[in-house]
Design a protein around this motif. Structure first.
Motif, short mmCIF file in Angstrom:
data_model
loop_
_atom_site.label_atom_id
_atom_site.label_comp_id
_atom_site.label_asym_id
_atom_site.label_seq_id
_atom_site.Cartn_x
_atom_site.Cartn_y
_atom_site.Cartn_z
N TRP A 21 0.85 -1.20 0.00
CA TRP A 21 0.00 0.00 0.00
C TRP A 21 0.88 1.23 0.00
CZ3 TRP A 21 -4.91 -0.79 -0.91
CH2 TRP A 21 -5.55 -1.95 -0.45
N ASP A 24 -0.87 6.38 2.32
CA ASP A 24 -2.25 6.63 2.77
C ASP A 24 -3.16 5.40 2.67
OD1 ASP A 24 -1.57 9.33 3.15
OD2 ASP A 24 -2.02 9.79 1.04
N GLY A 25 -2.67 4.34 2.01
CA GLY A 25 -3.50 3.15 1.83
C GLY A 25 -4.54 3.30 0.74
N ASN A 26 -4.35 4.28 -0.15
CA ASN A 26 -5.29 4.50 -1.24
C ASN A 26 -4.83 3.93 -2.57
OD1 ASN A 26 -7.16 5.92 0.33
ND2 ASN A 26 -5.98 7.81 0.11
N CYS A 27 -3.54 3.64 -2.68
CA CYS A 27 -2.96 3.13 -3.92
C CYS A 27 -2.18 1.85 -3.64
CB CYS A 27 -1.97 4.13 -4.53
SG CYS A 27 -2.72 5.52 -5.33
N TYR A 99 -4.57 3.02 -8.64
CA TYR A 99 -5.64 3.48 -7.77
C TYR A 99 -6.99 2.94 -8.23
CZ TYR A 99 -9.17 6.63 -5.88
OH TYR A 99 -10.28 7.13 -5.28
N PRO A 101 -11.02 3.45 -6.44
CA PRO A 101 -11.74 3.99 -5.28
C PRO A 101 -12.33 2.90 -4.37
CG PRO A 101 -12.97 4.38 -7.31
CD PRO A 101 -11.63 3.85 -7.71
N LYS A 104 -9.08 -0.03 -0.99
CA LYS A 104 -8.38 0.79 0.00
C LYS A 104 -8.03 -0.03 1.23
CE LYS A 104 -10.83 4.99 -1.20
NZ LYS A 104 -10.79 6.37 -0.87
N ARG A 105 -6.85 0.27 1.78
CA ARG A 105 -6.41 -0.41 3.00
C ARG A 105 -7.43 -0.16 4.11
NH1 ARG A 105 -0.95 1.58 4.44
NH2 ARG A 105 -2.09 3.39 5.15
N TYR A 107 -10.50 -1.32 4.19
CA TYR A 107 -11.89 -1.36 3.71
C TYR A 107 -12.14 -2.58 2.81
CZ TYR A 107 -12.11 3.43 5.40
OH TYR A 107 -12.07 4.54 6.19
#
Length: 117
Positions: A21, A24-27, A99, A101, A104-105, A107
């Motif tokens: 990750w 931020d855990g978004n990518c 990425y 949406p 995500k880390r 979720y």
């Protein structure tokens, strides 16, 4: 397991050093060269994905709604700093950032929304 669930398992696993990750855990960050050796070239019962080709793996990411993120660098004015940054950027450029949406880390429940196009 679906492609997104397999991907989730390896990104979450401490076993793999070539995929992780972002801060931020978004990518998802992929070190392409290591990933090919560590994940895609696995054989037999240890095989994770249907392909051993990076191009096909990236096609799967795209089919499931992942998009490649660009990483931009600010450059310094001084030559010494610029050269040091170039060296770091060159190592960094071997990393791919993807990425989605719904990926995500923290979720995992969003994975059901990762549908093949």
């Amino acid at each position: 397991l679906t492609f997104p669930k397999k991907l989730w398992k390896i990104v979450e696993s401490d076993q793999f050093k070539s995929i992780w990750w972002d801060h931020d855990g978004n990518c998802v960050v992929i070190d392409e060269e290591s990933f090919k050796k560590e994940v895609l070239e696995r054989r037999g019962p240890l095989r994770i994905f249907e392909t051993d080709c990076m191009k096909s793996f990236i096609r799967q990411l795209n089919l499931y709604g992942f998009s490649k993120m660009r990483q931009d660098f600010q450059r310094s004015a001084s030559l010494a700093e610029f050269l040091a940054e170039e060296k770091a950027a060159s190592a960094f450029s071997k990393l791919q950032f993807y990425y989605n949406p719904n990926f995500k880390r923290g979720y995992p429940h969003l994975l059901v929304r990762c549908k093949r196009r």
